[in-house]
Design an enzyme around this catalytic site. Structure first.
Site, short mmCIF file in Angstrom:
data_model
loop_
_atom_site.label_atom_id
_atom_site.label_comp_id
_atom_site.label_asym_id
_atom_site.label_seq_id
_atom_site.Cartn_x
_atom_site.Cartn_y
_atom_site.Cartn_z
N GLU A 1 0.80 -1.24 0.00
CA GLU A 1 0.00 0.00 0.00
C GLU A 1 0.83 1.29 0.00
O GLU A 1 0.56 2.20 0.78
CB GLU A 1 -0.97 -0.01 1.19
CG GLU A 1 -1.89 -1.20 1.19
CD GLU A 1 -2.90 -1.22 2.33
OE1 GLU A 1 -2.81 -0.36 3.22
OE2 GLU A 1 -3.78 -2.10 2.31
N GLU B 1 -5.93 -10.76 -1.81
CA GLU B 1 -6.83 -10.57 -0.66
C GLU B 1 -8.28 -10.46 -1.13
O GLU B 1 -9.01 -9.55 -0.72
CB GLU B 1 -6.43 -9.30 0.12
CG GLU B 1 -4.99 -9.31 0.57
CD GLU B 1 -4.58 -8.08 1.38
OE1 GLU B 1 -5.45 -7.32 1.83
OE2 GLU B 1 -3.36 -7.88 1.54
C1 XIL Z 1 -6.51 -6.68 7.83
C2 XIL Z 1 -6.77 -7.92 8.70
O1 XIL Z 1 -7.57 -8.82 7.98
C3 XIL Z 1 -7.49 -7.49 9.96
O2 XIL Z 1 -7.64 -8.60 10.84
C4 XIL Z 1 -6.69 -6.39 10.66
O3 XIL Z 1 -7.41 -5.92 11.78
C5 XIL Z 1 -6.42 -5.24 9.71
O4 XIL Z 1 -5.78 -5.73 8.56
N1 XIL Z 1 -4.94 -4.73 3.40
C6 XIL Z 1 -3.98 -5.58 3.85
C7 XIL Z 1 -4.28 -6.52 4.95
O5 XIL Z 1 -2.90 -5.65 3.24
O6 XIL Z 1 -3.16 -6.76 5.75
C8 XIL Z 1 -5.41 -6.04 5.80
O7 XIL Z 1 -5.74 -7.07 6.72
C9 XIL Z 1 -6.59 -5.67 4.95
C10 XIL Z 1 -6.23 -4.56 4.00
#
Ligand code: XIL
Length: 550
Positions: free
Chosen positions: A365, A470
């Site tokens: 990010e 994701e």
């Molecule tokens: C999220 C997790 O799923 C949650 O449990 C945590 O509270 C916050 O982070 N982008 C990413 C992930 O790269 O690491 C994030 O994961 C979601 C957004």
């Protein structure tokens, strides 16, 4: 006693009787003694009218018009009643000494279990926005969701309001106020109420998991194309129905949280011997072992997530002598900390779990939503070339064959994609990156063709391998949302398969969680299994996509 005082005392008592003993002992005794002192017949009559049975709908209602409030501290904060001309009744609660984004105020909300709630509050803060959030635990998995968020300014109050359905199987339900940045928050007129009819669930309703043995297997169906992964957490793996489903369905996993810097960096050890750890912060790996063991023992490969990120990375890492009260550390110090962190994490992992981590998200990010690079603490301390530096170190320490990825959300959007391509180009030219991670937190209104065009472009322009890292697809508003979402998953995966067959090197598709309950976006029901692990049309859509290829 003026009318506002009566209102405040009544509101507090109403909350106490409706929601049980939620205030801290200190706060309760303040409330009790204040209300005893100031009790008039008028107050007593209000109280008798509002006294509620257990099964009456709970109400949290605070006007913050004097020192009597039930808000509890969340984190390190200090709470003070504060006279405030900008507030509706010239009084508000000031929340200060915040050290984490989640530091704020909180209320126990167990009585809202299984009901839809509506939360409302007015906020003023030099933070650009403030959120009302909810935390609860289902099947030992704690999730944090936003109920409402509002852009805030320092001078006047802005109102946030939103609704949220609290699952019947939720425990330890907490409604709280937070904001990404750490400036003070002033809060006024805060309430949480039940929407519609109220059903009282004294305890979380236990989830009865369905038998998943006869499901077709995603990893089998897709084995000729790419890996299918899921995000995990250690407590889910402890549950037999989850462990069984993961083993049957997936051949790749990503730790949802436990490989992130806030889980790995060891603050206590680092600050106990600052000289020793000045250029190489101490690390600990206890939190990630359960998941790595599970992956190794069950033949799944791992996507390591993530080395450099602006979130879930403690601020102290970026400060001179690790002291957040002081100045930011200089570039050379931060380059050394970066190099050693990457080295230590990669070396420990390879030594203890050789060959298990197939890919690392080296930088996560880095693109700013407003354009250009995000002005994160990595950017501020190291400078514009921090991405290049990180990949250079990652390449230096990565074991042979481990793929290095950049990972981002909304990376299919034109402007963001152009920014990403611009800052990755020198990394590609240096030969230090292998892949582009498309996070893909999307919803059923996102254009699949725009997404696929963007995915193709990363390959065409940068020659990178692609991982969907994701995936979750938030539901739409229609009554038929389950089927609509299923159709979306089906079309999405069909198009991914087409690109794969046309030569785009897509090597994995990872879903961000197993069931809707354990999703980080649980209120949007974005995943492919229901809470009881029954399959959703989304799961069937993924299977149909691979079985009915044109
Ligand atoms: C999220 C997790 O799923 C949650 O449990 C945590 O509270 C916050 O982070 N982008 C990413 C992930 O790269 O690491 C994030 O994961 C979601 C957004």
């Amino acid at each position: 006693m003026n009318i506002k005082k009566i209102g405040a005392a009544a509101a507090c008592i109403l909350f106490l009787s409706a929601c049980g003993s939620t205030g801290s002992p200190e706060q309760q005794s303040v409330t009790e003694s204040a209300s005893e002192e100031s009790m008039t017949e008028e107050v007593l009559s209000i109280l008798s009218e509002t006294a509620v049975e257990n099964t009456e709908p709970p109400v949290i209602c605070e006007s913050f018009s004097d020192e009597n409030f039930l808000a509890e501290k969340r984190g390190t904060v200090i709470l003070r009643y504060s006279e405030d001309e900008a507030a509706s009744d010239k009084g508000a609660l000031r929340i200060f000494n915040r050290n984490n984004s989640w530091d704020g105020v909180q209320y126990n909300a167990d009585k809202f279990r299984g009901n839809e709630l509506e939360a409302e509050g007015s906020f003023r803060s030099s933070n650009p926005s403030v959120r009302i959030s909810i935390q609860y635990t289902v099947n030992d998995n704690t999730s944090y969701n936003t109920i409402a968020s509002v852009n805030t300014t320092e001078s006047s109050y802005s109102k946030a309001s939103g609704k949220y359905v609290v699952p019947k199987n939720a425990e330890n339900i907490i409604v709280y106020v937070e904001s990404d940045r750490l400036e003070d928050i002033y809060i006024d007129d805060f309430s949480v109420k039940v929407c519609g009819d109220y059903t009282y669930y004294p305890e979380a309703v236990a989830t009865e998991f369905v038998d998943t043995s006869d499901y077709p297997s995603l990893k089998e169906e897709y084995k000729d194309y790419f890996r299918i992964g899921t995000a995990t957490s250690p407590n889910l793996l402890d549950k037999e129905p989850y462990a069984k489903l993961i083993k049957a369905q997936y051949n790749s996993m990503t730790m949802g949280n436990s490989f992130k810097p806030d889980s790995i960096l060891d603050h206590n050890k680092t600050v106990r011997d600052i000289d020793k750890y000045m250029y190489s912060p101490a690390v600990k790996f206890d939190a990630v072992k359960t998941e790595l063991d599970f992956a190794r023992d069950n033949g799944l490969t791992v996507r390591g997530h993530t080395l450099l990120w602006h979130n879930q990375t403690p601020d102290w890492l970026f400060y001179k002598n690790y002291d957040i009260g002081g100045e930011l550390a200089d570039r050379e110090t931060m380059l050394a900390r970066m190099e050693n962190y990457i080295k230590n994490v990669m070396e420990w992992t390879e030594e203890n779990y050789p060959g298990l981590v197939r890919a690392w998200d080296v930088v996560n990010e880095a693109a700013d939503d407003g354009g250009g690079m995000r002005k994160s603490l990595w950017y501020q301390t190291v400078g514009e070339d921090y991405i290049e530096q990180a990949f250079m170190f990652a390449r230096k320490y990565a074991p042979e064959g481990t793929k290095l990825f950049y990972n981002d959300y909304n990376s299919y959007q034109t402007r963001k994609q152009n920014d990403i391509i611009t800052f990755l180009r020198p990394v590609v030219e240096a030969g230090n990156i292998d892949g582009m991670g498309m996070q893909s937190h999307i919803n059923v209104d996102i254009s699949i063709s725009q997404y696929m065009t963007a995915l193709q472009k990363y390959y065409d322009e940068l020659g990178l391998e692609i991982n969907v890292t994701e995936l979750d697809v938030c539901r739409g508003k229609s009554d038929n949302w389950q089927q609509e979402q299923g159709d979306y998953y089906k079309e999405f995966m069909s198009e991914i398969l087409k690109l794969r067959k046309n030569g785009v090197p897509i090597t994995s598709v990872t879903l961000w969680g197993i069931s809707d309950t354990d999703s980080w976006l649980s209120s949007d029901y974005p995943l492919i299994f229901n809470d009881d692990l029954s399959r959703k049309p989304a799961f069937d859509g993924m299977i149909e996509a691979v079985n009915n290829q044109e």
